[in-house]
Design a protein around this motif. Structure first.
Motif, mmCIF file in Angstrom:
data_model
loop_
_atom_site.group_PDB
_atom_site.id
_atom_site.type_symbol
_atom_site.label_atom_id
_atom_site.label_comp_id
_atom_site.label_asym_id
_atom_site.label_seq_id
_atom_site.Cartn_x
_atom_site.Cartn_y
_atom_site.Cartn_z
ATOM 1 N N THR B 161 0.852 -1.192 0.000
ATOM 2 C CA THR B 161 0.000 0.000 0.000
ATOM 3 C C THR B 161 0.882 1.234 0.000
ATOM 4 O OG1 THR B 161 -1.854 1.091 1.084
ATOM 5 C CG2 THR B 161 -0.206 0.103 2.519
ATOM 6 N N ALA B 227 2.872 0.573 -5.708
ATOM 7 C CA ALA B 227 2.383 -0.567 -4.931
ATOM 8 C C ALA B 227 1.809 -1.620 -5.869
ATOM 9 C CB ALA B 227 1.322 -0.099 -3.936
ATOM 10 N N GLN B 239 -2.993 -6.008 -2.872
ATOM 11 C CA GLN B 239 -3.161 -4.569 -2.670
ATOM 12 C C GLN B 239 -4.652 -4.283 -2.597
ATOM 13 O OE1 GLN B 239 -2.206 -2.111 -6.027
ATOM 14 N NE2 GLN B 239 -2.004 -0.241 -4.785
#
Ligand code: ATP
Ligand code: ATP
Ligand code: MG
Ligand code: MG
Lengths: 297, 390, 284, 300, 284
Positions: B161, B227, B239
């Motif tokens: 993240t 990410a 994610q």
């Protein structure tokens, strides 16, 4: 100065007054006008656009009940104290070393001063690269074999503000060094000789004689550095973005965000007003000191 | 006339989508799209956009989150009224869900054009990464949490993240996915402090605390597409991100269902919100520009543009009447939910004022960064934010 | 060592200034007290001890600077132009004080100055330096009256010595200095070397060693001159005249004023004059 | 005149000697370590900008490039993308130049006249104005932003070149005026009086007497303004208008618009390119800066 | 107007410096040229015209500053301590030049100075000021010899006048000044008002108006004194003695040296002395 004008004639020094029009306009409209505007509207519930719905001290109540503001204020304190202390101390030590009749003085001076030429955005980016654990110092040291080495102040909300301090010092200490150097060069050489004759060790001479003599330089430096501290913004944005979490938020960012992004002008202006007040608290003692200094001269 | 369009679509998939709009517009002839991309994210761009509109130097059109971001500007009469063209073209008939369109209305008039539906309640997973970690691909949040330690052992980041709004997105997703639709609406729509203080909400915070454990320290300062690329490359296993992440998977040539997979509503409650990007058209003195604005608005909702644009962006079209044959597995999942409408909630942007929204963000990112902050403390603060919300 | 710029530590009181070196040296308190009291007594600094240098007059500051040297109980004092930064009145006052101090302490003092009055009044012996070389090391009056070379002669004395460039003429015991229409007998001049004829020399005489008369004096020791200017300086006047085409100054009592253009007669006193070789510039 | 520039920038006393005493070695040691801390970031920027992406991924940020490539530099300059445009930094560079030159000239002109009026032609209230102006030096930009947007909007200069020049002039005014005032006040007053006796007026004294004497402080002012304006981000992005986007804004766009993987080398090259102008200014005139600071800031 | 600090425009050549005021006034070129040539001629500035002030010596700078006043063709010159920043030697040289200039131009010059030698030598009339008030306006020698009050007396003269505080005693025509064991007859003193008995007065006499003898002089005009210090100043010496418990200085020829502690006799000359009322400090 004996050529102060007689106050009663409007046309005396007319040219000077005409020439000063831009300054007067700036002062009246921008500095005074905007400040008043800010203070007045901080008592309203203005959202995106200024409106005159007065709500008393509500914005201030909310401000001081907002954890993020409190963190910002504390951060500014931490950043301020560390930056002031370290930039003055390091700046002075560097200047003192530079004053020892060394070779390559110009090269050293350039090296210490060049970061000041770079913007905070650049400073922030570079230090972010260096401090990122996955990439920067931590990784380099681990690659050298110290597998457990940890240096991740950027990602630790306890230390993120110190990362800002490190980058800020890198950026600004050179200027302090330059000021101090100028101050040291302004000290009568006979003072040095006198203290040598008195048999005073060099460090004591610095501590008890030179530093007290450089009081004006220190004041100038502290004022200059303080102005930078209060308005610190770009550096935080580029380096940490205020994170992790709100760990490295600062007041200027709070103000900016509330004004333009949160559509809560009133709150932003309340924060502005507090910042302005803080600035006044810094300046007034200084101004008083300067005034007395002026008389002494 | 030259029409300057500001937006913050600078990531790979986003830029490609913006290009679709620009090219389609230029093809119409006569007018020209002048790109005013502002990199960063909404947080960098919004202040600049807002200040420019306030400063009387408006752009021709600008991206803004649908919702209350622009409300004050509309209120101040700074935006072009699109009602006429909207009625003529019958936008209300084909834009779905209608809540999305409602966000563009103010006192019965239309001020913006929604261009896509973004749904945020997704967890993107890389099966290969789970395999490498010696665990099976999780079906829901609980399984994912259980797999965490093993992944960590293998030096795989369980949850990739980034800073600020990205962790806030995780939090809001959890309110609807872990807490459920009811909780979401009670808390965010009704500003119900009791619900905010409820055990259900506590469960949300607990899940959020688990997410905090699963993220790597490098998340600070990471952008969302970085990410995503961690997930694509298998360095990270999952994610939680909006559907725009698919744009990145697409750019990397990955195929949904095989190279990557998606857990709608984190595999728990399949609730989707209907946020999205919308374009506003600040009032302009030049009538040529106004004409061009209307032209652009009409083009944006056209079928052709909608398909091409949303394929590039990874989002869903705002029209129910377009052919989605080209849509991938994940998109189809989303469309299914959307069509049922039961599990559709308004986006947080529509429910909360920017101020409250960012208060929540402040709290969620602080909680995420500070492992020592307890669930109770966080919930207490959350309650007070909801209480004060307007 | 005492500096021209005083070099006091501005942030310390006079007392601290005096005691700082001693404290650093680690002297016992009582002894420091006693030395300061002593120095303050000698230099009359008692009322000033608690003031800062900024609140002192120039002369007081220099007294403190001297005090700082005094408390260190040294054998040799070195003064580096201690009075240059003071105005004339203070300078002459402090000069006397330093001289008194010298008499009282009776230790060696080396005193560097550009001010020849200070040098003449204070010194037991003066070394006149130029370009790092000592030109003459002698007692003050010797330096004044018998300067060893042209530099010393022109450097010492105010108003400065008059110089006339000319030749030596005349028979054996009757040598004379000649420049244009002026001839001065050198019979009474105490030459250090034989005065050869036709030698180019510079004849130097101090303003006070000439007298002005209304009537001509003895031949060979007198000449006529025209008054150029008259500068009354209080006790005496400086009269500028033209002799042999050159301006010279003469110091006279101020009771008689001279008008520009007035014709007067000058009497020389070769015994008090100096003669320098025109090329080597050394005294002959 | 001796009264000007009495603070020397040379060290006192004898020239440095070649002999190395332990104390000297320590001094050089400390300075070298400090210098290392200061050059390190620049070093990182330069080596990274010269590496290819694969090498960056493998090596660490401090290792020198194995294979030097200038590709990132040319990419950064000519083809790095922001949004739809892939024209690199060069557009921003020329925009910045366009903003920089008039802003520097106008702000210095106004500030020097202010300083001169404040130092030599005080009129009733001038000190008060000056105090408030100084206070302005401390006000964080963010605080003034919103009202200034409104003011420039009312003046119809928002988002124009004129607008950004005015804004830079305003924000540069306090500190520059202070510098000039202190400098002019440190010039001997007799000079001013003599010119008055000679019958010269306000402007003639300024241009013919004061300005020619003020090279050091003008140099400092130019340095301060060039770096300040060049490095500005916030004001440029808000007030300059989309046609005049300065280089820093473009740098930010390039650095923050990641297409797939972050191209660190291009970012670093772009960063160095953006910092190049103020850096060059400092490298070539750092000495005057220190000297001028001494004349304008420390003495005042 | 000529300033103490010269106030030359450092960036302009001497010629530009001189012509600046004229150019401001818009004079025709030819006239400017002519005036500069004239001023340069008077002040011997021709060789310097193309130099900048930084390349000039102090004296040359001050000459240029004077030139700047000269070219403006004014009726009144105002000199504000023009020589204070010069060293002693240059000062005395330039002083003579200014005096010559004055004679040549013969216009009014107002000359402010702290240096009383300058005042005495240059002035036709001197105004001694204190606290903005004129204390005395008189010809130099009158000021020197008959100062109107104590301030003027102590301000003018170097070395300064000696003062003794005492009383007036004695019969009608036989008034005398008495202080401790000293009595000086005032028979020859030119009093401006009746000398009443027992009046507190200050007796002032200049160092050069006393003579030192080895033997006592006439009663009532002589006293014994102890030598304190002897300051040889070249042409003459200043001898400090103690009289009636106070230090006084006497100027004597430097050919005879005095040793500290030596007993000598002093002869007073009341005709040249000054007497001041102790309370009003005015001359009586
Ligand atoms: N009439 C006056 N009213 C008010 N202030 C005055 C007046 N005259 C002089 N001053 C002030 O007194 C100060 C000293 O004035 P000025 O420089 O004229 O003195 P000065 O006698 O020339 O001193 P110096 O002998 O050092 O040259 C200045 O600050 C001036 O402003
Ligand atoms: N032996 C030397 N070798 C090299 N440089 C020297 C030497 N002596 C003096 N200097 C240099 O000459 C300059 C003047 O020296 P100093 O201050 O001792 O002169 P001074 O005679 O005291 O001058 P002043 O009469 O102005 O006090 C200084 O810069 C000093 O560094
Ligand atoms: Mg010396
Ligand atoms: Mg004066």
């Amino acid at each position: 100065m004996s050529h102060a004008a007689r106050p009663n004639t409007l046309f005396k020094n007319l040219n000077a007054k005409v020439a000063a029009v831009p300054m007067i306009a700036t002062v009246l409209i921008v500095f005074i006008g905007c400040t008043l505007w800010t203070v007045v509207l901080s008592f309203t519930s203005s959202r995106s656009l200024p409106e005159l719905t007065f709500v008393g001290f509500d914005q201030y109540t909310r401000l001081f009940n907002t954890p993020r503001w409190n963190v910002s204020a504390i951060n500014l304190g931490i950043f301020g104290v560390f930056t002031l202390v370290f930039s003055t101390v390091i700046g002075f030590i560097l200047a003192a070393l530079m004053d020892q009749k060394i070779r390559f003085e110009g090269a050293f001076r350039t090296v210490f001063l060049y970061p000041y030429a770079l913007s905070f955005i650049v400073t922030g980016l570079v230090w972010q690269w260096i401090l990122t654990p996955t990439f920067g110092i931590q990784r380099v040291v681990r690659d050298l074999g110290f597998e457990t080495f940890t240096f991740s102040i950027l990602n630790d909300q306890r230390f993120a503000i110190y990362a800002v301090v490190i980058a800020g010092l890198w950026h600004g200490t050179g200027l302090v060094m330059a000021l101090m150097l100028a101050g040291l060069r302004g000290i009568d050489e006979d003072i040095w000789k006198a203290s040598r004759v008195d048999g005073i060790p060099i460090w004591k001479t610095y501590l008890f004689i030179v530093i007290p003599m450089m009081r004006p330089v220190f004041i100038t430096t502290i004022v200059l550095v303080s102005t930078g501290i209060v308005r610190v913004y770009d550096l935080v944005v580029a380096l940490t973005g205020g994170g992790p979490g709100n760990a490295s938020e600062v007041p200027a960012k709070y103000v900016y965000e509330f004004m333009f992004r949160r559509a809560n002008l009133g709150q932003g202006l309340a924060a502005s007003t507090i910042m302005l007040t803080t600035v006044l608290i810094i300046i007034i003692p200084w101004a008083l000191m300067e005034y007395r200094g002026g008389k002494r001269k | 006339a030259d029409l300057e369009v500001t937006h913050w679509w600078t990531a790979g998939g986003e830029a490609a989508a913006a290009k679709v709009l620009a090219e389609s517009f230029n093809k119409l002839g006569g007018d020209k799209w002048v790109d005013g991309a502002i990199a960063g994210s909404g947080s960098t761009a919004t202040p600049i956009i807002v200040s420019r509109i306030l400063g009387g130097n408006p752009m021709g059109a600008t991206q803004l989150n649908t919702g209350r971001d622009a409300e004050d500007l509309v209120k101040a009469g700074l935006m072009t009224d699109l009602t006429e063209i909207a009625t003529k073209e019958g936008w209300a008939d084909f834009i779905r869900p209608s809540k999305l369109f409602d966000a563009c209305k103010y006192e019965g008039k239309i001020y913006c054009v929604p261009v896509n539906i973004h749904t945020e309640q997704w967890m993107w997973v890389n099966p290969a990464a789970f395999k490498a970690g010696g665990v099976s691909v999780p079906a829901n949040w609980q399984e994912f949490v259980a797999a965490g330690p093993k992944l960590k052992e293998k030096d795989i980041i369980p949850l990739a993240t980034g800073d600020a709004w990205q962790v806030n997105l995780i939090f809001n997703d959890m309110v609807s996915s872990i807490g459920g639709k009811e909780l979401f609406l009670k808390v965010y729509r009704d500003k119900d402090a009791v619900a905010a203080a409820s055990p259900e909400m506590k469960a949300v915070f607990e899940a959020y605390a688990q997410a905090r454990e699963l993220a790597d320290p490098g998340y600070v300062g990471r952008s969302w597409n970085e990410a995503t690329s961690l997930v694509i490359s298998g360095k990270a296993s999952a994610q939680i991100m909006g559907d725009w992440a698919q744009g990145e998977f697409g750019v990397a040539g990955k195929v949904a269902g095989t190279d990557y997979d998606c857990l709608l509503g984190l595999g728990n409650n399949p609730v989707l919100n209907t946020g999205g990007d919308a374009f506003y058209f600040p009032k302009n003195e030049n009538p040529e520009v106004t004409k061009a604005q209307l032209k652009l608005a009409s083009m944006m909702v056209s079928k052709q543009t909608q398909v091409a644009f949303n394929l590039a962006k990874g989002s869903l079209p705002i029209r129910g009447d377009v052919d989605l044959a080209a849509a991938n597995a994940c998109m189809k999942k989303g469309v299914e939910v959307l069509n049922k409408l039961d599990n559709v909630v308004p986006s947080v942007n529509q429910l909360l004022s920017p101020d409250t929204k960012l208060e929540v963000e402040d709290l969620s990112k602080e909680f995420f960064a500070d492992a020592s902050m307890t669930v109770e403390d966080a919930q207490a603060r959350f309650v007070s934010i909801i209480e004060q919300a307007q | 060592m005492v500096f021209q710029s005083y070099a006091l530590y501005p942030q310390m009181t006079v007392e601290k200034n005096l005691s700082f070196g001693l404290r650093v040296a680690g002297l016992p308190k009582a002894q420091i007290q006693q030395r300061i009291a002593n120095a303050a007594d000698i230099l009359q600094l008692e009322p000033l001890l608690q003031r800062k240098p900024a609140a002192l007059s120039g002369g007081q500051r220099q007294r403190v600077a001297i005090g700082r040297a005094l408390v260190r109980d040294v054998d040799v004092f070195l003064f580096d132009e201690p009075l240059s930064n003071l105005d004339a009145k203070l300078r002459s006052e402090l000069r006397v004080e330093i001289k008194r101090l010298h008499h009282k302490l009776a230790n060696t003092m080396i005193y560097v100055t550009h001010d020849q009055i200070e040098a003449l009044t204070l010194a037991d012996r003066i070394a006149v330096m130029k370009g790092g070389l000592i030109q003459q090391l002698d007692e003050p009056l010797t330096i004044y009256n018998k300067p060893r070379n042209l530099f010393v002669a022109s450097f010492i004395g105010s108003p400065a010595m008059n110089f006339l460039r000319g030749k030596i003429t005349g028979a054996n015991q009757d040598k004379a200095f000649t420049a244009a229409d002026l001839t001065v007998s050198l019979a009474t001049y105490d030459a250090q070397e034989p005065l050869t004829n036709e030698r180019d020399v510079i004849f130097g005489f101090r303003p006070e060693h000439i007298t002005i008369n209304d009537k001509p004096g003895p031949a060979g020791l007198s000449c006529e001159a025209t008054v150029d200017l008259d500068e009354p300086m209080g006790a005496d006047s400086l009269v500028w005249l033209t002799v042999a085409g050159k301006p010279i100054s003469v110091r006279v009592d101020s009771s008689r004023r001279y008008l520009p253009g007035e014709k007067v007669h000058l009497n020389f006193n070769p015994a008090m004059a100096s003669l320098f070789d025109a090329t080597t510039e050394n005294r002959v | 005149m001796t009264a000007i520039n009495t603070i020397s920038t040379e060290p006192h006393g004898r020239r440095p000697t070649r002999t190395f005493t332990p104390a000297k070695i320590m001094i050089y040691g400390v300075l070298a370590v400090a210098a290392l801390y200061y050059v390190l970031p620049l070093y990182v920027m330069i080596v990274t900008s010269l590496k290819g992406m694969p090498e960056i991924r493998l090596g660490n940020i401090f290792s020198p490039p194995v294979e030097i490539t200038f590709q990132p530099w040319s990419t950064a300059w000519t083809s790095a993308c922001t949004g739809l445009y892939c024209e690199g930094l060069k557009v921003g560079f020329w925009n910045s130049v366009q903003i920089l030159i008039p802003s520097v000239i106008i702000s210095i002109l106004i500030a020097s006249v202010n300083g001169y009026a404040l130092a030599n032609w005080r009129f009733k209230g001038s000190e008060i104005f000056f105090s408030v102006l100084l206070f302005g030096a401390f006000i964080p930009y963010q605080v003034m932003l919103y009202p200034l947007v409104i003011i420039t909007r009312e003046l119809r200069i928002f988002g124009t070149l004129t607008g950004i020049i005015v804004i830079h002039t305003i924000f540069g005014m306090p500190i520059l005026t202070l510098l000039f005032r202190n400098y002019f006040a440190s010039l001997p007053t007799e000079l001013f009086k003599a010119a008055r006796v000679d019958g010269a007026g306000f402007w003639r004294i300024f241009f013919q007497i004061m300005v020619p004497l003020s090279a050091p402080i003008f140099i400092v002012a130019v340095i301060i303004q060039v770096t300040g304006i060049w490095n500005d981000f916030l004001l440029g992005v808000i007030f300059a208008g989309s046609k005049n986007i300065p280089m820093t804004v473009q740098l930010n766009n390039i650095v923050n618009s990641t297409q797939g993987v972050k191209e660190y080398n291009v970012n670093m090259a772009a960063t160095i390119l953006t910092g190049a102008v103020p850096l060059l200014v400092y490298f070539f005139s750092g000495k005057y800066f220190v000297r001028g600071i001494a004349a304008g800031a420390v003495k005042g």
